[in-house]
Design a protein around this motif. Structure first.
Motif, mmCIF file in Angstrom:
data_model
loop_
_atom_site.group_PDB
_atom_site.id
_atom_site.type_symbol
_atom_site.label_atom_id
_atom_site.label_comp_id
_atom_site.label_asym_id
_atom_site.label_seq_id
_atom_site.Cartn_x
_atom_site.Cartn_y
_atom_site.Cartn_z
ATOM 1 N N LEU A 1 16.350 -3.086 -6.283
ATOM 2 C CA LEU A 1 16.892 -1.626 -6.941
ATOM 3 C C LEU A 1 16.680 -0.302 -6.243
ATOM 4 N N ALA A 2 15.631 -0.246 -5.244
ATOM 5 C CA ALA A 2 15.579 0.873 -4.385
ATOM 6 C C ALA A 2 16.821 0.782 -3.391
ATOM 7 N N ARG A 3 17.075 -0.568 -2.706
ATOM 8 C CA ARG A 3 18.189 -0.419 -1.692
ATOM 9 C C ARG A 3 19.364 -0.058 -2.564
ATOM 10 N N ALA A 4 19.767 -0.628 -3.800
ATOM 11 C CA ALA A 4 21.006 0.036 -4.383
ATOM 12 C C ALA A 4 20.912 1.381 -4.716
ATOM 13 N N ALA A 5 19.798 2.032 -4.695
ATOM 14 C CA ALA A 5 19.644 3.576 -4.881
ATOM 15 C C ALA A 5 19.888 4.300 -3.669
ATOM 16 N N GLY A 6 19.893 3.544 -2.473
ATOM 17 C CA GLY A 6 20.057 4.224 -1.026
ATOM 18 C C GLY A 6 18.511 3.995 -0.076
ATOM 19 N N VAL A 7 17.914 3.563 -0.686
ATOM 20 C CA VAL A 7 16.743 3.387 0.134
ATOM 21 C C VAL A 7 16.898 2.368 1.272
ATOM 22 N N ASP A 8 16.856 2.650 2.644
ATOM 23 C CA ASP A 8 17.347 1.654 3.507
ATOM 24 C C ASP A 8 16.400 0.836 3.985
ATOM 25 N N LEU A 9 14.951 1.084 3.809
ATOM 26 C CA LEU A 9 13.905 0.207 4.012
ATOM 27 C C LEU A 9 13.961 -0.367 5.385
ATOM 28 N N GLU A 10 14.106 0.545 6.302
ATOM 29 C CA GLU A 10 14.331 0.542 7.693
ATOM 30 C C GLU A 10 12.853 0.947 7.960
ATOM 31 N N VAL A 11 12.106 0.270 8.972
ATOM 32 C CA VAL A 11 10.741 0.590 9.584
ATOM 33 C C VAL A 11 11.079 1.171 11.020
ATOM 34 N N SER A 12 9.905 1.248 11.760
ATOM 35 C CA SER A 12 10.101 2.083 13.135
ATOM 36 C C SER A 12 11.045 1.126 14.108
ATOM 37 N N TRP B 1 -16.389 -8.459 -9.579
ATOM 38 C CA TRP B 1 -16.338 -8.401 -8.267
ATOM 39 C C TRP B 1 -14.634 -8.666 -7.695
ATOM 40 N N PHE B 2 -14.055 -9.197 -8.406
ATOM 41 C CA PHE B 2 -12.774 -9.696 -7.976
ATOM 42 C C PHE B 2 -11.929 -8.274 -8.166
ATOM 43 N N VAL B 3 -11.998 -7.464 -9.189
ATOM 44 C CA VAL B 3 -11.443 -6.132 -9.405
ATOM 45 C C VAL B 3 -11.780 -5.028 -8.155
ATOM 46 N N ARG B 4 -13.379 -5.117 -7.892
ATOM 47 C CA ARG B 4 -13.560 -4.351 -6.923
ATOM 48 C C ARG B 4 -12.886 -4.723 -5.389
ATOM 49 N N THR B 5 -12.840 -6.069 -5.212
ATOM 50 C CA THR B 5 -12.630 -6.322 -3.955
ATOM 51 C C THR B 5 -10.942 -6.141 -3.854
ATOM 52 N N THR B 6 -10.295 -6.639 -4.874
ATOM 53 C CA THR B 6 -8.855 -6.555 -4.878
ATOM 54 C C THR B 6 -8.403 -4.902 -4.974
ATOM 55 N N VAL B 7 -8.918 -4.215 -5.511
ATOM 56 C CA VAL B 7 -8.562 -2.891 -5.487
ATOM 57 C C VAL B 7 -8.979 -2.189 -4.208
ATOM 58 N N SER B 8 -9.977 -2.533 -3.497
ATOM 59 C CA SER B 8 -10.329 -2.122 -2.247
ATOM 60 C C SER B 8 -9.060 -2.784 -1.298
ATOM 61 N N LEU B 9 -8.931 -3.822 -1.665
ATOM 62 C CA LEU B 9 -7.672 -4.357 -0.496
ATOM 63 C C LEU B 9 -6.362 -3.737 -0.813
ATOM 64 N N THR B 10 -6.189 -3.458 -1.899
ATOM 65 C CA THR B 10 -4.894 -2.885 -2.415
ATOM 66 C C THR B 10 -4.960 -1.412 -1.798
ATOM 67 N N ALA B 11 -6.011 -0.852 -1.860
ATOM 68 C CA ALA B 11 -5.916 0.562 -1.137
ATOM 69 C C ALA B 11 -5.804 0.674 0.445
ATOM 70 N N LEU B 12 -6.373 -0.498 0.753
ATOM 71 C CA LEU B 12 -6.042 -0.723 2.468
ATOM 72 C C LEU B 12 -4.741 -1.078 2.815
ATOM 73 N N SER B 13 -4.064 -1.611 1.936
ATOM 74 C CA SER B 13 -2.540 -2.226 2.116
ATOM 75 C C SER B 13 -1.664 -0.891 2.048
ATOM 76 N N LEU B 14 -2.302 0.099 1.351
ATOM 77 C CA LEU B 14 -1.337 1.405 1.204
ATOM 78 C C LEU B 14 -1.320 1.973 2.687
ATOM 79 N N VAL B 15 -1.910 1.832 3.666
ATOM 80 C CA VAL B 15 -2.281 2.390 5.073
ATOM 81 C C VAL B 15 -0.984 2.029 5.880
ATOM 82 N N PRO B 16 -0.604 0.865 6.010
ATOM 83 C CA PRO B 16 0.491 0.628 7.067
ATOM 84 C C PRO B 16 1.973 1.091 6.527
ATOM 85 N N PRO B 17 2.395 1.246 5.396
ATOM 86 C CA PRO B 17 3.465 1.872 5.072
ATOM 87 C C PRO B 17 3.628 3.388 5.964
#
Length: 127
Positions: free
Chosen positions: A25-36, A74-90
């Motif tokens: 849907l994002a691509r159809a809306a014009g987002v090219d999803l091109e990276v570096s 512990w699952f919620v704590r771990t996965t929320v932390s990992l999700t936050a870290l996953s937001l850095v690469p974009p």
């Protein structure tokens, strides 16, 4: 454990479908999803990465169920932390704002499917 894995696999399939659909849907809306490197991220790539990391979440949930006295917490704590870290690469991908925002959104969509589903399953297993 079997029930948790079954729920996790179904949640993984749901996360793959939802993120791939959102990317399409994002691509159809014009987002090219091109990276570096100037190449667009293929929808299949989004599906595979979502599936892989969602299954990693299932493995984490299973390990916590086996070895933790409070697996859901512990699952919620771990996965929320990992999700936050996953937001850095974009933000490091040298992509335009629309692509960066879409990639961040896709990470959050997958997390929104996986984390509550597996946490609920972990709570039901010990209740």
């Amino acid at each position: 454990m079997r029930r948790l894995v079954g729920v996790g696999v179904l949640a993984t399939l749901a996360a793959v479908v939802v993120t791939t659909l959102a990317a399409a849907l994002a691509r159809a809306a014009g987002v090219d999803l091109e990276v570096s490197d100037g190449e667009a991220i293929p929808l299949a790539g989004i599906s595979v990465v979502t599936g892989f990391f969602s299954l990693v979440g299932v493995v984490i949930a299973a390990a916590l169920l086996r070895w933790s006295a409070r697996p859901a917490v512990w699952f919620v704590r771990t996965t929320v932390s990992l999700t936050a870290l996953s937001l850095v690469p974009p933000f490091l991908a040298e992509a335009d704002a629309a692509t960066t925002g879409t990639l961040v959104g896709l990470h959050l969509v997958a997390a929104t499917v996986m984390i509550p589903t597996l946490a609920r399953s972990l709570r039901q297993r010990i209740a």
